[in-house]
Motif scaffolding. Structure first.
Motif: not given
Length: 125
Positions: A52-63
């Motif tokens: 919500r506040k942008g403090g956590a992200t989670n990327y797929a390995d492909s990107v």
């Protein structure tokens, strides 16, 4: 909340694009957000999510290492900066909003309550 993705286009491999996801109704600050993509003949694929506040992200390995997600709640907009694009990134990119108390994984499309119309990204070799 009503979402609309934009910014897609045709680029050559190695180039960059920035996608936007804007809410025309409602406020995105209430939701976790995610990007998904779907190539012709393939299943929908998770790309990245942001809290919500942008403090956590989670990327797929492909990107991972090539794409960067961000959000500006004051502008009611989320962004996806895509660098070093490859032909395999060709797809329709859609953004989605998820209630933060939804226990589904951020990578699972079933956890997202709202979906925006996608934008086409085509990467030529």
């Amino acid at each position: 909340v009503q979402l609309q993705a934009s910014g897609g286009g045709l680029v050559q491999a190695g180039e960059s694009l920035t996608l936007s996801c804007t809410a025309s109704e409602g406020t995105i600050s209430l939701y976790s957000l995610g990007w998904f993509r779907q190539a012709p003949g393939k299943d929908r694929e998770y790309v990245v999510a942001i809290s919500r506040k942008g403090g956590a992200t989670n990327y797929a390995d492909s990107v991972k290492g090539r794409f960067t997600i961000s959000r500006d709640n004051a502008k009611n907009t989320m962004y996806l900066q895509m660098n070093s694009l490859i032909p395999e990134d060709t797809a329709v990119y859609s953004c989605a909003a998820k209630y933060p108390n939804n226990d589904a994984s951020s990578s699972s499309p079933t956890g997202y309550a709202f979906w925006g119309r996608g934008t086409q990204v085509t990467v030529s070799s």
